[in-house]
Design a protein around this motif. Structure first.
Motif, short mmCIF file in Angstrom:
data_model
loop_
_atom_site.label_atom_id
_atom_site.label_comp_id
_atom_site.label_asym_id
_atom_site.label_seq_id
_atom_site.Cartn_x
_atom_site.Cartn_y
_atom_site.Cartn_z
N VAL A 92 0.65 -1.12 0.05
CA VAL A 92 -0.07 0.01 -0.20
C VAL A 92 1.04 1.43 -0.04
O VAL A 92 1.57 1.42 1.00
CB VAL A 92 -0.86 0.12 1.24
N SER A 93 0.67 2.03 -1.07
CA SER A 93 1.46 3.26 -1.11
C SER A 93 0.68 4.39 -0.98
O SER A 93 -0.55 4.42 -1.58
CB SER A 93 2.02 3.27 -2.62
N VAL A 94 1.08 5.53 -0.29
CA VAL A 94 0.55 6.72 -0.18
C VAL A 94 0.94 7.99 -0.58
O VAL A 94 2.15 8.12 -0.44
CB VAL A 94 -0.03 6.95 1.37
N PRO A 132 5.47 3.64 -0.20
CA PRO A 132 5.14 2.35 0.66
C PRO A 132 4.92 2.65 1.91
O PRO A 132 5.83 3.17 2.54
CB PRO A 132 5.79 1.33 0.14
N ILE A 133 3.82 2.47 2.46
CA ILE A 133 3.64 2.72 3.93
C ILE A 133 3.29 1.23 4.54
O ILE A 133 3.52 0.97 5.91
CB ILE A 133 2.38 3.69 4.22
N GLU A 168 -9.16 -0.85 -4.00
CA GLU A 168 -9.19 -0.66 -5.41
C GLU A 168 -10.67 -0.59 -5.82
O GLU A 168 -10.98 0.18 -6.77
CB GLU A 168 -8.75 -1.59 -6.18
N SER A 169 -11.73 -1.47 -5.01
CA SER A 169 -13.00 -1.01 -5.05
C SER A 169 -13.63 0.00 -4.50
O SER A 169 -14.88 0.50 -4.95
CB SER A 169 -14.00 -2.32 -4.74
N ARG A 208 -2.77 3.85 -3.32
CA ARG A 208 -2.24 3.33 -4.65
C ARG A 208 -1.79 1.86 -4.00
O ARG A 208 -1.16 1.75 -2.99
CB ARG A 208 -1.32 3.72 -5.44
N ILE A 209 -2.21 0.83 -4.82
CA ILE A 209 -1.72 -0.50 -4.61
C ILE A 209 -0.60 -0.68 -5.46
O ILE A 209 -0.76 -0.53 -6.73
CB ILE A 209 -2.83 -1.67 -4.89
N ALA A 210 0.71 -0.82 -4.91
CA ALA A 210 1.83 -1.09 -5.97
C ALA A 210 2.28 -2.63 -5.82
O ALA A 210 2.64 -2.99 -4.86
CB ALA A 210 2.93 -0.20 -5.39
N PRO A 211 2.37 -3.37 -7.05
CA PRO A 211 2.73 -4.66 -6.94
C PRO A 211 4.14 -4.72 -6.95
O PRO A 211 4.82 -3.88 -7.22
CB PRO A 211 2.19 -5.45 -8.19
N SER A 212 4.68 -5.77 -6.22
CA SER A 212 6.32 -6.04 -6.01
C SER A 212 6.45 -7.61 -5.98
O SER A 212 5.42 -8.38 -5.73
CB SER A 212 6.74 -5.09 -4.86
N THR A 213 7.68 -7.85 -5.91
CA THR A 213 8.17 -9.32 -5.81
C THR A 213 9.26 -9.23 -4.91
O THR A 213 10.21 -8.25 -4.76
CB THR A 213 8.57 -9.76 -7.29
N THR A 214 9.47 -10.55 -4.13
CA THR A 214 10.37 -10.62 -3.08
C THR A 214 11.25 -11.82 -3.44
O THR A 214 10.34 -12.85 -3.47
CB THR A 214 9.97 -10.51 -1.83
#
Length: 743
Positions: free
Chosen positions: A100-102, A240-241, A254-255, A264-270
């Motif tokens: 979650v990014s603000v 990202p918070i 998102e809805s 915003r929702i920020a996708p990432s990979t780890t």
């Protein structure tokens, strides 16, 4: 003057009046009026045409300036390929997560006044009830809306208010620090410019200086006491918070975008390494690249980056993660993001979809690898020895501590490594997390756990090198048929001796080549090296690949060094003496090898003369949208070495007798009734009153060879007494896992 009904200056002279009336606007009032009207109309037409042109062709640019929209291109994260063992165990993969990014303005406290005023205007436009509120009351509504947003995020992310506040303050501190640096640089530039202008205005050396001053005064705005602060990108960006939220939280945010403004929702990979330290030196690590590393990479590349690296993307650092980085690397996608003046998201448009990386299937068998590592870990000391060496060459047996070691198993025909255990070794998951404490712990460990004992450690091999000397002897003079009389020493009882002479004061007496290998007779090989000279032995060292890398698909492999007369060249780093040839014959002198080089040598003896190239990747599989494509199988690489069958047979028999014969150096510790083992022990002296390096090389089954193996214990003691039991355990594991069958 002509507008008056009568002028006292009227000329009486008729001729003068005629001359004056030839052209005079004052006499033609009507013409003058129409002329002025015409000029005004032309001017208005020009202005009207220009306005029409601007409206027709430049309207969009003016609207953009009135309501500026920032359009930027952002990358879409790609998934890197997975790594599997040969038995299907997942060793490394990318975990797709949502963060979650603000927007920074929604996190900043106290809020930016300009942002607050813009939010008030937006709020009043959306609600008729709030339109009648005063600005102060509307500002209170905005602050209350922000407070409620924070509470929702805390509940959605399942975190405490303290954790949220800590992260928020950390973000604000970083952004304010960047802004302070930018403002300071701007102020310094302005002060420098003002000083230059003041210096120019004080003295003029030429008309050019005067013109520059006039131009500057007419075209540049007046200097202010202090420039307005610059709004940096980080102040208009999302941060990202909350990390790794569930899909239900993603759906909620998102809805209901109106309930989560500035979010915003920020996708990432780890990158995840589920088996921790299993085969960590072979698997390797992927970690993020810094901005300066990206700049260095772009400077090295002549054209565009084929892997499209950006700051924060992961790159392989060691192991197959590095050597197969371009194959594992997923190519990120791209999207166009439109942001309003305050940074609010307007829309996103996908430009290019991301592509997943390919998967690697290693030749390593996870159960055999685990068994090999466990047997090593039982012997490796948790801490290096702090006891100083004893005087007069004495060694305290209780102080013996093995500092490191490795266990290798390889298919002698394909070169595939079934096990490549190294100890000590790092935990990949802890490294991936990026713990500074763990990194400090690894660097302060004097056993060097980051050093791969498979490809990077360089040690003397001791008597395990004698098969190479035997090949050089047999291929030079033919396989010796006569026996050799070993009295326990070559010339002097105090040098060039056999181990049996040092322990019991006796020699091996009459001995053949096969017996010399089985019983590890040093004097036999001393004498052989003296007869041959250095040239044949050095030549065969080169043919076996010593002094060169094996070509394994792992990075940072060391090549070692073979003592030779060529070292005496001016640019050489070593000094060779004739006596070094005797030491080379038994794997001593300043000969250094890697355990992997000893493994390829053992495989060559077992398979009858093929120098195979070891490898750890057996298959490359496509992933993602390309999963239907056929797998890529790397070809087997080998090089035939011209060795006569008689030589191979003699050496194989000697290695078999080393384990099977009661007189063999490995019989007491490595013999198994269930299967015939061919082996050779080695005890490499190190000097300095430190324990010797313990070696064991071999292959199974001895009659129908399939797998070669090497065991090395750094400062581990004796090859027979200390490495031999591990060889026995290793072969038992091969039996239990079904790699070889009992007699």
């Amino acid at each position: 003057m002509r507008n008056q009904p009568h002028s006292q200056w009227q000329v009486i002279d008729a001729a003068a009046e005629q001359r004056e009336s030839a052209w005079s606007l004052d006499r033609q009032v009507e013409l003058r009026t129409w002329l002025l009207i015409g000029i005004a109309i032309v001017g208005l037409c020009v202005i009207g045409i220009r306005i029409s042109q601007l409206k027709a062709y430049r309207q969009q640019s003016f609207l953009e300036n009135a309501n500026p929209i920032t359009i930027r291109e952002e990358s879409i994260p790609a998934v890197d390929g997975r790594i599997f063992s040969s038995d299907g165990q997942l060793l490394a993969y990318d975990d797709e997560r949502f963060n979650v990014s603000v927007h920074y303005r929604w996190l900043e406290d106290p809020p930016d006044p300009r942002w607050l005023r813009s939010q008030v205007k937006t709020l009043k436009k959306r609600s008729l009830e709030l339109k009648e509120l005063s600005d102060d009351a509307a500002e209170e509504q905005v602050l209350e809306l922000r407070k409620n947003l924070w509470q929702k995020l805390i509940l959605a992310g399942n975190i405490t208010p303290e954790e949220f506040e800590k992260t928020r303050k950390k973000i604000q501190k970083q952004v304010e620090g960047i802004a302070e640096v930018v403002d300071r640089n701007q102020l310094e530039k302005k002060q420098k410019k003002d000083a230059e202008q003041e210096e120019r205005s004080g003295s003029f050396s030429s008309w050019d200086d005067v013109w520059k001053l006039v131009k500057s005064e007419l075209t540049e705005p007046p200097s202010r006491g202090r420039p307005d602060p610059i709004v940096i990108r980080e102040e208009l960006d999302y941060h990202p918070i909350i990390q790794n939220v569930s899909t239900s939280v993603v759906a909620e945010i998102e809805s209901h975008p109106s309930e989560y403004p500035g979010v915003r929702i920020a996708p990432s990979t780890t990158r995840i390494y589920p088996r921790g330290n299993l085969a960590s030196h072979i698997i390797g690590l992927r970690s993020s690249l810094r901005e300066d590393q990206i700049r260095e990479r772009r400077a090295e590349l002549e054209g565009p980056d084929p892997l499209a690296y950006q700051a924060g993307d992961r790159q392989g650092r060691f192991g197959v993660e590095r050597s197969y980085n371009s194959i594992l690397r997923g190519l990120p996608g791209s999207q166009k993001v439109s942001l309003a003046r305050a940074g609010d998201l307007i829309k996103t448009e996908k430009i290019r979809s991301s592509q997943s990386g390919k998967h690697l299937v290693l030749s390593l068998h996870s159960q055999l690898q685990l068994a090999s590592e466990e047997m090593l870990d039982e012997l490796i000391s948790p801490e290096p020895s702090l006891i100083p060496p004893l005087p007069d060459g004495l060694v305290d047996p209780s102080a013996k501590q093995t500092q490191g070691g490795c266990v290798l198993v390889m298919n002698i025909y394909s070169g595939e490594l079934l096990a490549a255990a190294s100890s000590p070794r790092p935990d990949l998951q802890k490294l991936a997390i990026g713990s500074s404490d763990y990194w400090q712990e690894l660097n302060s460990d004097k056993r060097a756990p980051l050093l791969s004992r498979v490809t990077q450690v360089l040690l003397a091999p001791g008597s395990t090198f004698k098969p190479v000397t035997a090949v050089a002897l047999c291929e030079t003079d033919g396989v010796p048929q006569e026996t050799f009389q070993c009295r326990g020493f070559l010339d002097d009882p105090f040098s060039h001796r056999c181990a049996i002479f040092q322990s019991y004061g006796i020699g091996h007496e009459d001995i053949t080549l096969t017996d010399a290998i089985a019983q590890s007779c040093n004097v036999y090989f001393f004498a052989a090296a003296r007869r041959m000279g250095s040239a044949p032995l050095v030549t065969w060292c080169d043919r076996f690949g010593f002094g060169n890398t094996t070509g394994v698909d792992l990075p940072f492999e060391q090549s070692g060094h073979v003592p030779a007369p060529r070292d005496n060249q001016p640019e050489g780093k070593y000094q060779w003496y004739p006596g070094d040839n005797l030491g080379l014959a038994i794997g001593q002198s300043y000969l250094t090898v890697t355990p992997l080089q000893m493994l390829t040598m053992t495989a060559l003896i077992a398979n009858g003369g093929e120098l195979v190239t070891p490898r750890v990747v057996s298959r490359i599989a496509s992933g993602g949208e390309n999963s239907e494509k056929p797998d890529i199988i790397p070809p087997v690489k080998s090089k035939p070495i011209p060795i006569s069958p008689e030589t191979i047979t003699a050496i194989q028999l000697g290695m078999k007798e080393a384990v099977a014969s009661p007189k063999g150096t490995a019989h007491k510790t490595a013999y198994l009734k269930e299967i015939a083992i061919a082996g050779k022990t080695g005890t490499a002296q190190t000097g300095g009153n430190r324990d010797s390096h313990a070696w064991f090389i071999g292959y199974v089954p001895a009659d129908r060879p399939q797998y070669a193996f090497v065991i090395m214990l750094e400062h581990g003691g004796s090859g027979g007494a200390d490495a031999g039991p591990l060889a026995k355990k290793l072969v038992q594991s091969l039996l239990e896992l079904g790699f070889v069958e009992p007699k």
